[in-house]
Design a protein around this motif. Structure first.
Motif, mmCIF file in Angstrom:
data_model
loop_
_atom_site.group_PDB
_atom_site.id
_atom_site.type_symbol
_atom_site.label_atom_id
_atom_site.label_comp_id
_atom_site.label_asym_id
_atom_site.label_seq_id
_atom_site.Cartn_x
_atom_site.Cartn_y
_atom_site.Cartn_z
ATOM 1 N N LEU A 274 0.829 -1.207 0.000
ATOM 2 C CA LEU A 274 0.000 0.000 0.000
ATOM 3 C C LEU A 274 0.864 1.258 0.000
ATOM 4 C CD1 LEU A 274 -3.086 -0.618 2.289
ATOM 5 C CD2 LEU A 274 -3.074 0.250 -0.017
ATOM 6 N N ALA A 275 1.980 1.240 0.704
ATOM 7 C CA ALA A 275 2.874 2.390 0.712
ATOM 8 C C ALA A 275 3.412 2.648 -0.695
ATOM 9 C CB ALA A 275 4.014 2.172 1.696
ATOM 10 N N ALA A 276 3.733 1.579 -1.414
ATOM 11 C CA ALA A 276 4.207 1.733 -2.787
ATOM 12 C C ALA A 276 3.103 2.280 -3.686
ATOM 13 C CB ALA A 276 4.712 0.395 -3.325
ATOM 14 N N GLY B 242 2.745 5.880 -2.963
ATOM 15 C CA GLY B 242 3.871 6.596 -3.566
ATOM 16 C C GLY B 242 3.656 6.830 -5.053
ATOM 17 N N GLU B 243 3.083 5.834 -5.743
ATOM 18 C CA GLU B 243 2.777 5.997 -7.167
ATOM 19 C C GLU B 243 1.723 7.076 -7.386
ATOM 20 O OE1 GLU B 243 1.581 2.136 -8.452
ATOM 21 O OE2 GLU B 243 3.589 1.285 -8.225
ATOM 22 N N LEU B 244 0.861 7.264 -6.396
ATOM 23 C CA LEU B 244 -0.179 8.293 -6.490
ATOM 24 C C LEU B 244 0.327 9.662 -6.041
ATOM 25 C CD1 LEU B 244 -3.201 6.255 -5.070
ATOM 26 C CD2 LEU B 244 -2.726 6.822 -7.456
ATOM 27 N N ASP C 277 1.558 14.559 6.427
ATOM 28 C CA ASP C 277 0.740 15.769 6.369
ATOM 29 C C ASP C 277 -0.179 15.794 5.147
ATOM 30 O OD1 ASP C 277 2.877 16.090 4.645
ATOM 31 O OD2 ASP C 277 3.154 18.227 5.071
ATOM 32 N N GLN C 278 0.213 15.115 4.060
ATOM 33 C CA GLN C 278 -0.674 15.015 2.906
ATOM 34 C C GLN C 278 -1.931 14.225 3.264
ATOM 35 O OE1 GLN C 278 2.412 13.271 0.331
ATOM 36 N NE2 GLN C 278 1.779 14.773 -1.222
ATOM 37 N N ILE C 279 -1.735 13.093 3.936
ATOM 38 C CA ILE C 279 -2.870 12.241 4.318
ATOM 39 C C ILE C 279 -3.725 12.944 5.369
ATOM 40 C CG2 ILE C 279 -3.534 10.027 5.339
ATOM 41 C CD1 ILE C 279 -0.945 8.860 4.129
ATOM 42 N N ALA C 280 -3.087 13.639 6.294
ATOM 43 C CA ALA C 280 -3.826 14.335 7.356
ATOM 44 C C ALA C 280 -4.721 15.432 6.787
ATOM 45 C CB ALA C 280 -2.844 14.919 8.367
ATOM 46 N N ALA C 281 -4.357 15.988 5.637
ATOM 47 C CA ALA C 281 -5.127 17.077 5.033
ATOM 48 C C ALA C 281 -6.246 16.572 4.120
ATOM 49 C CB ALA C 281 -4.193 17.992 4.248
ATOM 50 N N TRP C 282 -6.388 15.276 3.952
ATOM 51 C CA TRP C 282 -7.417 14.738 3.055
ATOM 52 C C TRP C 282 -8.812 15.082 3.547
ATOM 53 C CZ3 TRP C 282 -5.548 9.026 2.086
ATOM 54 C CH2 TRP C 282 -4.520 9.038 1.148
ATOM 55 N N GLU C 283 -9.647 15.484 2.609
ATOM 56 C CA GLU C 283 -11.071 15.666 2.883
ATOM 57 C C GLU C 283 -11.811 14.544 2.177
ATOM 58 O OE1 GLU C 283 -12.137 19.627 1.805
ATOM 59 O OE2 GLU C 283 -10.775 20.510 3.261
ATOM 60 N N ASP C 284 -13.129 14.509 2.290
ATOM 61 C CA ASP C 284 -13.919 13.396 1.755
ATOM 62 C C ASP C 284 -13.680 13.153 0.267
ATOM 63 O OD1 ASP C 284 -15.032 12.714 4.168
ATOM 64 O OD2 ASP C 284 -16.821 13.960 3.896
ATOM 65 N N GLU D 109 -12.150 9.713 -1.311
ATOM 66 C CA GLU D 109 -12.863 8.928 -2.327
ATOM 67 C C GLU D 109 -11.994 8.713 -3.562
ATOM 68 O OE1 GLU D 109 -15.727 7.333 -2.047
ATOM 69 O OE2 GLU D 109 -15.867 8.043 0.010
ATOM 70 N N ARG D 110 -11.255 9.761 -3.990
ATOM 71 C CA ARG D 110 -10.415 9.644 -5.176
ATOM 72 C C ARG D 110 -9.303 8.609 -4.973
ATOM 73 N NH1 ARG D 110 -5.678 11.057 -7.174
ATOM 74 N NH2 ARG D 110 -4.982 12.102 -5.285
ATOM 75 N N VAL D 111 -8.634 8.684 -3.841
ATOM 76 C CA VAL D 111 -7.535 7.754 -3.570
ATOM 77 C C VAL D 111 -8.082 6.355 -3.321
ATOM 78 C CG1 VAL D 111 -5.648 7.221 -1.975
ATOM 79 C CG2 VAL D 111 -6.018 9.576 -2.718
ATOM 80 N N ASP D 112 -9.179 6.260 -2.580
ATOM 81 C CA ASP D 112 -9.762 4.958 -2.254
ATOM 82 C C ASP D 112 -10.178 4.207 -3.507
ATOM 83 O OD1 ASP D 112 -10.509 3.070 -0.248
ATOM 84 O OD2 ASP D 112 -12.612 3.633 -0.540
ATOM 85 N N ALA D 113 -10.635 4.925 -4.523
ATOM 86 C CA ALA D 113 -11.042 4.285 -5.774
ATOM 87 C C ALA D 113 -9.858 3.673 -6.509
ATOM 88 C CB ALA D 113 -11.743 5.296 -6.675
ATOM 89 N N GLN D 114 -8.644 4.115 -6.202
ATOM 90 C CA GLN D 114 -7.455 3.624 -6.888
ATOM 91 C C GLN D 114 -6.700 2.562 -6.079
ATOM 92 O OE1 GLN D 114 -5.102 6.987 -8.078
ATOM 93 N NE2 GLN D 114 -6.814 7.979 -9.081
ATOM 94 N N LEU D 115 -7.245 2.162 -4.945
ATOM 95 C CA LEU D 115 -6.549 1.191 -4.093
ATOM 96 C C LEU D 115 -6.881 -0.253 -4.416
ATOM 97 C CD1 LEU D 115 -6.596 2.899 -0.579
ATOM 98 C CD2 LEU D 115 -4.780 2.856 -2.278
ATOM 99 N N GLY D 116 -7.752 -0.494 -5.390
ATOM 100 C CA GLY D 116 -8.061 -1.862 -5.794
ATOM 101 C C GLY D 116 -8.685 -2.662 -4.670
#
Length: 159
Positions: A94-96, A99-101, A107-114, A118-125
């Motif tokens: 998942l870390a890899a 990283g590709e994303l 701090d990037q993850i901490a700043a995520w809003e809904d 949703e955008r990142v979760d859709a790309q996690l397979g």
């Protein structure tokens, strides 16, 4: 009995022929392989020994073939980023993927809003749903702030 056979012999003959045809198709359909050609390979038994030995010597070793495939356990952490595997539920794979994303810091993850979740979760397979279920945003906020003690109290020890 012989009178019955004498009267019904056409039906008996038809039944016998149907049985033979069915048996033929049953035995034919269970055949597993069907050899269609006589193509030979250098490594077949009976091939020219010199050509066979040369083919075995010239082929790359099995270890070299496996070396081309990257190991998932030795995924390198992107330079300049945080160790995202400290977040509970994020392993090397998942870390890899993160990283590709372009996600390399807490701090990037901490700043995520809904919308971003949703955008990142859709790309996690097959890992979809992990962001909210494991509270990555909350974990990342504590780790980004350097509050390891609060992180350990809420989520357990870091890896």
């Amino acid at each position: 009995m012989s009178e019955l056979v004498a009267e019904q012999w056409p039906l008996i003959l038809v039944a016998l022929l149907i049985g033979i045809v069915i048996a033929f198709y049953l035995f034919r359909s269970t055949r597993r392989t069907h050899v269609t050609g006589a193509k030979t390979d250098v490594l077949d038994e009976g091939a020219d020994k010199a050509r066979r030995n040369a083919a075995l010597i010239d082929s790359p070793p099995a270890a070299a073939k496996d070396a081309d495939v990257p190991a998932t356990a030795s995924v390198a952490k992107p330079t300049g980023g945080d160790d995202l595997t400290r977040i509970k539920g994020v392993g090397p794979k998942l870390a890899a993927t993160l990283g590709e994303l372009g996600v390399t810091r807490f701090d990037q993850i901490a700043a995520w809003e809904d919308a971003e979740i949703e955008r990142v979760d859709a790309q996690l397979g097959r890992f979809q749903g992990r962001i909210r279920r494991d509270d990555w945003v909350g974990q990342a906020a504590l780790l980004a702030g350097g509050d390891v003690q609060a992180f350990q109290l809420k989520y357990g020890s870091t890896a």
